[in-house]
Scaffold this motif. Structure first.
Motif, PDB file in Angstrom:
ATOM      1  N   ARG A   1       0.767  -1.143   0.052  1.00  0.00           N
ATOM      2  CA  ARG A   1       0.116   0.048   0.058  1.00  0.00           C
ATOM      3  C   ARG A   1       0.797   1.330  -0.057  1.00  0.00           C
ATOM      4  NH1 ARG A   1      -2.209  -3.406   4.148  1.00  0.00           N
ATOM      5  NH2 ARG A   1      -1.205  -1.846   5.797  1.00  0.00           N
ATOM      6  N   PHE A   2       0.149   2.493  -0.404  1.00  0.00           N
ATOM      7  CA  PHE A   2       1.099   3.719  -0.522  1.00  0.00           C
ATOM      8  C   PHE A   2       1.752   3.820   1.147  1.00  0.00           C
ATOM      9  CE2 PHE A   2       1.228   8.343   0.274  1.00  0.00           C
ATOM     10  CZ  PHE A   2       1.859   8.582  -0.818  1.00  0.00           C
ATOM     11  N   LEU A   3       3.047   3.950   0.900  1.00  0.00           N
ATOM     12  CA  LEU A   3       3.864   4.354   2.017  1.00  0.00           C
ATOM     13  C   LEU A   3       4.351   3.292   3.127  1.00  0.00           C
ATOM     14  CD1 LEU A   3       3.104   7.996   3.084  1.00  0.00           C
ATOM     15  CD2 LEU A   3       4.895   7.330   1.535  1.00  0.00           C
ATOM     16  N   GLN A   4       3.538   1.960   2.628  1.00  0.00           N
ATOM     17  CA  GLN A   4       3.707   0.532   3.173  1.00  0.00           C
ATOM     18  C   GLN A   4       5.252   0.221   3.066  1.00  0.00           C
ATOM     19  OE1 GLN A   4       1.472  -2.595   2.380  1.00  0.00           O
ATOM     20  NE2 GLN A   4       1.942  -3.784   4.093  1.00  0.00           N
ATOM     21  N   SER A   5       6.006  -0.418   4.370  1.00  0.00           N
ATOM     22  CA  SER A   5       7.306  -0.897   4.131  1.00  0.00           C
ATOM     23  C   SER A   5       7.203  -2.354   3.845  1.00  0.00           C
ATOM     24  CB  SER A   5       7.932  -0.723   5.457  1.00  0.00           C
ATOM     25  OG  SER A   5       8.297   0.642   5.528  1.00  0.00           O
ATOM     26  N   GLU A   6       8.036  -3.069   3.438  1.00  0.00           N
ATOM     27  CA  GLU A   6       8.099  -4.653   3.196  1.00  0.00           C
ATOM     28  C   GLU A   6       8.166  -5.060   4.474  1.00  0.00           C
ATOM     29  OE1 GLU A   6      10.182  -2.541   2.287  1.00  0.00           O
ATOM     30  OE2 GLU A   6      10.411  -2.612  -0.418  1.00  0.00           O
ATOM     31  N   GLY A   7       7.469  -6.277   4.609  1.00  0.00           N
ATOM     32  CA  GLY A   7       7.257  -7.143   5.821  1.00  0.00           C
ATOM     33  C   GLY A   7       7.848  -8.452   5.629  1.00  0.00           C
ATOM     34  N   LYS A   8       7.630  -9.338   6.548  1.00  0.00           N
ATOM     35  CA  LYS A   8       8.428 -10.697   6.543  1.00  0.00           C
ATOM     36  C   LYS A   8       7.946 -11.499   5.488  1.00  0.00           C
ATOM     37  CE  LYS A   8       8.234 -11.233  11.650  1.00  0.00           C
ATOM     38  NZ  LYS A   8       7.968 -11.822  12.684  1.00  0.00           N
ATOM     39  N   LYS A   9       6.698 -11.178   5.018  1.00  0.00           N
ATOM     40  CA  LYS A   9       6.336 -12.116   3.673  1.00  0.00           C
ATOM     41  C   LYS A   9       7.005 -11.642   2.425  1.00  0.00           C
ATOM     42  CE  LYS A   9       2.417 -13.237   0.494  1.00  0.00           C
ATOM     43  NZ  LYS A   9       1.094 -13.130   0.009  1.00  0.00           N
ATOM     44  N   ASP A  10       7.350 -10.232   2.326  1.00  0.00           N
ATOM     45  CA  ASP A  10       8.076  -9.678   1.098  1.00  0.00           C
ATOM     46  C   ASP A  10       9.375 -10.195   1.119  1.00  0.00           C
ATOM     47  OD1 ASP A  10       5.693  -8.175   0.089  1.00  0.00           O
ATOM     48  OD2 ASP A  10       6.052  -7.273   2.089  1.00  0.00           O
ATOM     49  N   PHE A  11       9.947 -10.274   2.337  1.00  0.00           N
ATOM     50  CA  PHE A  11      11.453 -10.642   2.561  1.00  0.00           C
ATOM     51  C   PHE A  11      11.637 -12.056   2.094  1.00  0.00           C
ATOM     52  CE2 PHE A  11      11.676  -7.045   5.268  1.00  0.00           C
ATOM     53  CZ  PHE A  11      12.557  -5.869   4.433  1.00  0.00           C
ATOM     54  N   ALA A  12      10.626 -12.825   2.709  1.00  0.00           N
ATOM     55  CA  ALA A  12      10.632 -14.352   2.597  1.00  0.00           C
ATOM     56  C   ALA A  12      10.354 -14.786   0.981  1.00  0.00           C
ATOM     57  CB  ALA A  12       9.488 -15.243   3.267  1.00  0.00           C
ATOM     58  N   VAL A  13       9.585 -13.976   0.291  1.00  0.00           N
ATOM     59  CA  VAL A  13       9.540 -14.220  -1.242  1.00  0.00           C
ATOM     60  C   VAL A  13      10.717 -14.054  -1.900  1.00  0.00           C
ATOM     61  CG1 VAL A  13       8.255 -13.381  -3.153  1.00  0.00           C
ATOM     62  CG2 VAL A  13       6.907 -13.811  -1.329  1.00  0.00           C
ATOM     63  N   VAL A  14      11.170 -12.909  -1.587  1.00  0.00           N
ATOM     64  CA  VAL A  14      12.680 -12.497  -2.182  1.00  0.00           C
ATOM     65  C   VAL A  14      13.646 -13.650  -1.880  1.00  0.00           C
ATOM     66  CG1 VAL A  14      14.565 -10.731  -2.354  1.00  0.00           C
ATOM     67  CG2 VAL A  14      12.031 -10.069  -2.211  1.00  0.00           C
ATOM     68  N   ARG A  15      13.985 -14.058  -0.805  1.00  0.00           N
ATOM     69  CA  ARG A  15      14.867 -15.082  -0.578  1.00  0.00           C
ATOM     70  C   ARG A  15      14.538 -16.261  -1.191  1.00  0.00           C
ATOM     71  NH1 ARG A  15      14.727 -12.522   4.833  1.00  0.00           N
ATOM     72  NH2 ARG A  15      13.059 -14.104   5.349  1.00  0.00           N
ATOM     73  N   GLU A  16      13.416 -16.702  -1.229  1.00  0.00           N
ATOM     74  CA  GLU A  16      12.983 -17.988  -1.976  1.00  0.00           C
ATOM     75  C   GLU A  16      13.362 -17.762  -3.590  1.00  0.00           C
ATOM     76  OE1 GLU A  16       8.969 -20.561  -3.117  1.00  0.00           O
ATOM     77  OE2 GLU A  16       8.941 -18.716  -1.658  1.00  0.00           O
ATOM     78  N   ILE A  17      12.786 -16.553  -4.126  1.00  0.00           N
ATOM     79  CA  ILE A  17      13.188 -16.444  -5.562  1.00  0.00           C
ATOM     80  C   ILE A  17      14.768 -16.458  -5.751  1.00  0.00           C
ATOM     81  CG2 ILE A  17      12.927 -14.695  -7.352  1.00  0.00           C
ATOM     82  CD1 ILE A  17      10.421 -16.373  -6.800  1.00  0.00           C
ATOM     83  N   MET A  18      15.554 -15.801  -4.960  1.00  0.00           N
ATOM     84  CA  MET A  18      16.889 -15.560  -5.129  1.00  0.00           C
ATOM     85  C   MET A  18      17.686 -16.933  -4.849  1.00  0.00           C
ATOM     86  SD  MET A  18      18.102 -11.986  -3.391  1.00  0.00           S
ATOM     87  CE  MET A  18      19.318 -11.824  -4.351  1.00  0.00           C
ATOM     88  N   ASP A  19      16.990 -17.795  -3.995  1.00  0.00           N
ATOM     89  CA  ASP A  19      17.405 -19.307  -4.134  1.00  0.00           C
ATOM     90  C   ASP A  19      17.351 -19.763  -5.306  1.00  0.00           C
ATOM     91  OD1 ASP A  19      18.619 -19.052  -1.757  1.00  0.00           O
ATOM     92  OD2 ASP A  19      16.869 -19.661  -0.389  1.00  0.00           O
ATOM     93  N   ALA A  20      16.070 -19.823  -5.867  1.00  0.00           N
ATOM     94  CA  ALA A  20      15.452 -20.728  -6.970  1.00  0.00           C
ATOM     95  C   ALA A  20      16.405 -20.035  -8.216  1.00  0.00           C
ATOM     96  CB  ALA A  20      14.169 -20.449  -7.066  1.00  0.00           C
ATOM     97  N   THR A  21      16.564 -18.745  -8.396  1.00  0.00           N
ATOM     98  CA  THR A  21      17.511 -18.275  -9.578  1.00  0.00           C
ATOM     99  C   THR A  21      18.910 -18.217  -9.449  1.00  0.00           C
ATOM    100  OG1 THR A  21      17.226 -15.959  -8.397  1.00  0.00           O
ATOM    101  CG2 THR A  21      15.401 -17.005 -10.215  1.00  0.00           C
ATOM    102  N   GLY A  22      19.382 -19.069  -8.285  1.00  0.00           N
ATOM    103  CA  GLY A  22      21.003 -18.927  -8.104  1.00  0.00           C
ATOM    104  C   GLY A  22      21.461 -17.776  -7.804  1.00  0.00           C
TER     105      GLY A  22
END
Length: 254
Positions: A105-126
Motif C-alpha cells: 500500500r502507499f507508504l507501506q514498508s516491506e514485511g516478513k512475507k516480502d522478505f521471504a518471497v525474495v529469499r525464495e526467488i533468489m535461491d531458485a534463480t541462483g
C-alpha cells in the motif's frame, strides 16, 4: 491467458506491427522469434503497457491492460527487459525486493512475507550469493538473472522475458529456462519470451510465433514453425533442420 486482438503498433506514426492476433495460454511458454527489427521487443513493450496499440486490444485474463491501473497491471504482468537501467549503488537483494512494490500500500514498508518471497526467488534463480553485492559491481550475466528474479518477485500471472539468455553461459541459460518452465508447470504461469536462438526456442517453448515484415509469418508448435523453408524466407539464409536425437524437437544447423 494473454490475448492480442487485431493489434497494430507504431512508433512516431510509422507502423511496426499490423493486425496481430494470438493467444498465450496459462501454463505454457510462447516464444517470439524473427530477425532483428521484426517487432519481438515491441510486442513485449505493448503487453507491459510501455506503448499503446493504435488499433485493437491486449487482454490479460479478459481485462484490457490499457484500462488497468498501473498497480493492478503490475500484479498481473511482470517483465524482465533486455537492458534495464538499474541503480548501481543498491544491493542485489534490494533490487529483487523492488519487485514487491505492487503488493504494498502507499507508504507501506516491506514485511516478513516480502522478505521471504525474495529469499525464495533468489535461491531458485541462483542469485542468493549475490544478495549483499552492489549492482554496479556485477557482471552482465549476474544482472540478467537478478532482473528475472525481480520480475518473479512480483508473483505475476504473466511473465514477459526479452532475450533472457543474452548474457548467460550455457549452464546459466539452462538453469533460468528450466526454472521458467517449472513455474509454468507448477504455478500455472503464462510466459511470453523473445528469443534469437532458434534451438533454445525449440527446446523450451510450447508454441512459437515467427514475425517478419511487421506481421506474423507463422505460428504453431516448434516443428510447424522451424522449417527450412520458413527460416529461408524469413531470415534469408539456408539451414538444415533435423530432429533432436533425444526429444525429436527441430534442431537448426547452419
Amino acid at each position: 491467458m494473454v490475448t492480442l486482438d487485431d493489434v497494430t503498433l507504431s512508433y512516431n506514426g510509422s507502423p511496426v506491427l499490423s493486425r496481430i492476433s494470438f493467444s498465450a495460454r496459462q501454463g505454457r511458454i510462447l516464444g517470439l522469434v524473427g530477425p532483428n527489427g521484426s517487432g519481438k521487443s515491441t510486442l513485449i513493450r505493448a503487453i507491459s503497457r510501455v506503448i499503446s496499440p493504435v488499433r485493437g486490444r491486449i487482454l490479460v485474463s479478459g481485462q484490457d491492460v490499457g484500462k488497468m491501473k498501473s498497480r493492478e497491471a503490475a500484479r498481473l504482468v511482470a517483465v524482465a527487459p533486455q537492458n534495464p537501467e538499474l541503480p548501481k549503488m543498491i544491493t542485489a537483494f534490494e533490487l529483487v525486493l523492488m519487485g514487491r512494490t505492487p503488493h504494498l500500500r502507499f507508504l507501506q514498508s516491506e514485511g516478513k512475507k516480502d522478505f521471504a518471497v525474495v529469499r525464495e526467488i533468489m535461491d531458485a534463480t541462483g542469485t542468493a550469493d549475490l544478495a549483499e553485492r552492489r549492482i554496479g559491481r556485477l557482471s552482465g550475466g549476474e544482472l540478467q538473472k537478478l532482473t528475472i528474479a525481480r520480475a518473479l518477485a512480483q508473483e505475476p500471472d504473466v511473465l514477459l522475458l526479452d532475450e533472457p539468455t543474452a548474457y548467460l553461459d550455457i549452464n546459466h541459460q539452462k538453469e533460468i529456462l528450466n526454472l521458467v518452465r517449472s513455474l509454468c508447470t507448477d504455478k500455472g504461469l503464462t510466459v511470453i519470451v523473445c528469443l534469437h536462438d532458434l534451438n533454445i526456442a525449440s527446446q523450451y517453448c510450447h508454441r512459437l510465433i515467427m514475425l517478419a515484415k511487421g506481421a506474423i509469418y507463422a505460428q504453431g508448435e516448434p516443428s510447424e514453425v522451424l522449417t527450412e523453408e520458413n527460416i529461408k524466407q524469413v531470415y534469408g539464409t539456408r539451414v538444415h533442420v533435423f530432429p533432436h536425437p533425444v526429444n525429436q524437437s527441430p534442431t537448426v544447423l547452419i
